[in-house]
Design a protein around this motif. Structure first.
Motif, PDB file in Angstrom:
ATOM      1  N   VAL A   3       9.610  -2.211   2.439  1.00 58.67           N
ATOM      2  CA  VAL A   3       8.370  -1.983   3.176  1.00 58.67           C
ATOM      3  C   VAL A   3       7.843  -0.603   2.785  1.00 58.67           C
ATOM      4  O   VAL A   3       8.532   0.394   2.942  1.00 58.67           O
ATOM      5  CB  VAL A   3       8.589  -2.065   4.696  1.00 58.67           C
ATOM      6  N   VAL A   4       6.636  -0.570   2.261  1.00 56.77           N
ATOM      7  CA  VAL A   4       6.001   0.672   1.842  1.00 56.77           C
ATOM      8  C   VAL A   4       5.279   1.317   3.019  1.00 56.77           C
ATOM      9  O   VAL A   4       5.363   2.519   3.230  1.00 56.77           O
ATOM     10  CB  VAL A   4       5.008   0.418   0.681  1.00 56.77           C
ATOM     11  N   ASN A   5       4.579   0.483   3.792  1.00 53.16           N
ATOM     12  CA  ASN A   5       3.807   0.998   4.923  1.00 53.16           C
ATOM     13  C   ASN A   5       3.501  -0.163   5.871  1.00 53.16           C
ATOM     14  O   ASN A   5       3.444  -1.312   5.461  1.00 53.16           O
ATOM     15  CB  ASN A   5       2.507   1.646   4.439  1.00 53.16           C
ATOM     16  N   GLU A   6       3.290   0.185   7.122  1.00 51.93           N
ATOM     17  CA  GLU A   6       2.926  -0.804   8.131  1.00 51.93           C
ATOM     18  C   GLU A   6       1.935  -0.151   9.084  1.00 51.93           C
ATOM     19  O   GLU A   6       2.213   0.912   9.628  1.00 51.93           O
ATOM     20  CB  GLU A   6       4.181  -1.255   8.874  1.00 51.93           C
ATOM     21  N   ASP A  18       6.879  -3.582  -1.516  1.00 53.64           N
ATOM     22  CA  ASP A  18       7.161  -3.410  -2.937  1.00 53.64           C
ATOM     23  C   ASP A  18       8.274  -4.397  -3.257  1.00 53.64           C
ATOM     24  O   ASP A  18       9.355  -4.329  -2.674  1.00 53.64           O
ATOM     25  CB  ASP A  18       7.613  -1.976  -3.199  1.00 53.64           C
ATOM     26  N   TRP A  19       7.992  -5.347  -4.159  1.00 58.26           N
ATOM     27  CA  TRP A  19       8.977  -6.376  -4.445  1.00 58.26           C
ATOM     28  C   TRP A  19       8.802  -6.939  -5.845  1.00 58.26           C
ATOM     29  O   TRP A  19       7.719  -7.397  -6.211  1.00 58.26           O
ATOM     30  CB  TRP A  19       8.847  -7.501  -3.416  1.00 58.26           C
ATOM     31  N   TYR A  23       3.298  -5.585  -5.660  1.00 59.36           N
ATOM     32  CA  TYR A  23       3.026  -5.135  -4.300  1.00 59.36           C
ATOM     33  C   TYR A  23       2.481  -6.332  -3.543  1.00 59.36           C
ATOM     34  O   TYR A  23       1.680  -7.104  -4.073  1.00 59.36           O
ATOM     35  CB  TYR A  23       2.005  -4.002  -4.276  1.00 59.36           C
ATOM     36  N   LEU A  24       2.942  -6.509  -2.337  1.00 58.44           N
ATOM     37  CA  LEU A  24       2.428  -7.557  -1.468  1.00 58.44           C
ATOM     38  C   LEU A  24       1.710  -6.891  -0.306  1.00 58.44           C
ATOM     39  O   LEU A  24       2.244  -5.950   0.291  1.00 58.44           O
ATOM     40  CB  LEU A  24       3.556  -8.425  -0.923  1.00 58.44           C
ATOM     41  N   ILE A  25       0.512  -7.365  -0.023  1.00 52.86           N
ATOM     42  CA  ILE A  25      -0.233  -6.895   1.138  1.00 52.86           C
ATOM     43  C   ILE A  25      -0.318  -8.083   2.084  1.00 52.86           C
ATOM     44  O   ILE A  25      -0.912  -9.114   1.764  1.00 52.86           O
ATOM     45  CB  ILE A  25      -1.650  -6.422   0.769  1.00 52.86           C
ATOM     46  N   LYS A  37      -0.713 -10.750  -3.611  1.00 49.77           N
ATOM     47  CA  LYS A  37       0.265 -10.175  -4.535  1.00 49.77           C
ATOM     48  C   LYS A  37      -0.485  -9.481  -5.661  1.00 49.77           C
ATOM     49  O   LYS A  37      -1.392 -10.062  -6.269  1.00 49.77           O
ATOM     50  CB  LYS A  37       1.162 -11.253  -5.119  1.00 49.77           C
ATOM     51  N   ILE A  38      -0.074  -8.250  -5.943  1.00 48.08           N
ATOM     52  CA  ILE A  38      -0.725  -7.444  -6.970  1.00 48.08           C
ATOM     53  C   ILE A  38       0.346  -6.893  -7.892  1.00 48.08           C
ATOM     54  O   ILE A  38       1.336  -6.316  -7.422  1.00 48.08           O
ATOM     55  CB  ILE A  38      -1.507  -6.275  -6.333  1.00 48.08           C
ATOM     56  N   SER A  39       0.162  -7.032  -9.173  1.00 41.54           N
ATOM     57  CA  SER A  39       1.114  -6.492 -10.138  1.00 41.54           C
ATOM     58  C   SER A  39       1.213  -4.979  -9.984  1.00 41.54           C
ATOM     59  O   SER A  39       0.193  -4.288  -9.848  1.00 41.54           O
ATOM     60  CB  SER A  39       0.678  -6.834 -11.563  1.00 41.54           C
ATOM     61  N   ALA A  40       2.421  -4.453 -10.016  1.00 42.41           N
ATOM     62  CA  ALA A  40       2.629  -3.006  -9.905  1.00 42.41           C
ATOM     63  C   ALA A  40       1.964  -2.282 -11.073  1.00 42.41           C
ATOM     64  O   ALA A  40       1.578  -1.113 -10.947  1.00 42.41           O
ATOM     65  CB  ALA A  40       4.122  -2.687  -9.846  1.00 42.41           C
ATOM     66  N   LEU A  41       1.795  -2.975 -12.191  1.00 40.58           N
ATOM     67  CA  LEU A  41       1.154  -2.363 -13.360  1.00 40.58           C
ATOM     68  C   LEU A  41      -0.338  -2.120 -13.132  1.00 40.58           C
ATOM     69  O   LEU A  41      -0.943  -1.296 -13.810  1.00 40.58           O
ATOM     70  CB  LEU A  41       1.349  -3.262 -14.587  1.00 40.58           C
ATOM     71  N   ASP A  42      -0.937  -2.833 -12.187  1.00 45.21           N
ATOM     72  CA  ASP A  42      -2.365  -2.696 -11.897  1.00 45.21           C
ATOM     73  C   ASP A  42      -2.661  -1.626 -10.854  1.00 45.21           C
ATOM     74  O   ASP A  42      -3.828  -1.370 -10.540  1.00 45.21           O
ATOM     75  CB  ASP A  42      -2.945  -4.023 -11.407  1.00 45.21           C
TER      76      ASP A  42
END
Length: 79
Positions: A3-6, A18-19, A23-25, A37-42
């Motif tokens: 969990v990055v933030n809540e 972060d997985w 990244y999942l929002i 879902k967003i690629s960490a590279l983006d």
């Protein structure tokens, strides 16, 4: 999965994960949720994700929740 933030914004719970190089929002309200879902590279840095929680994207998420709620209510009338 980390969990990055809540945060909670306008009755919507938002969790950033972060997985697996993504990244999942996750947006939750009531019994509904939306996950993106967003690629960490983006993403240049994790803090950049917080910018997505503002403005038009967040407004679209809220509108989609309204549409989901209406669809569920319509389906429940058939029982």
């Amino acid at each position: 999965m980390r969990v990055v933030n809540e945060v909670k914004k306008e009755e919507v719970k938002i969790t950033l994960f972060d997985w697996n190089n993504k990244y999942l929002i996750k947006f939750e309200t009531g019994g509904m949720e939306q996950t993106f879902k967003i690629s960490a590279l983006d993403v240049p840095e994790e803090k950049s994700l917080e910018l997505m929680l503002e403005g038009e994207f967040f407004e679209d998420v809220k509108e989609r929740f309204n549409e989901m709620h209406q669809s569920l209510q319509k389906a429940m009338k058939n029982f």
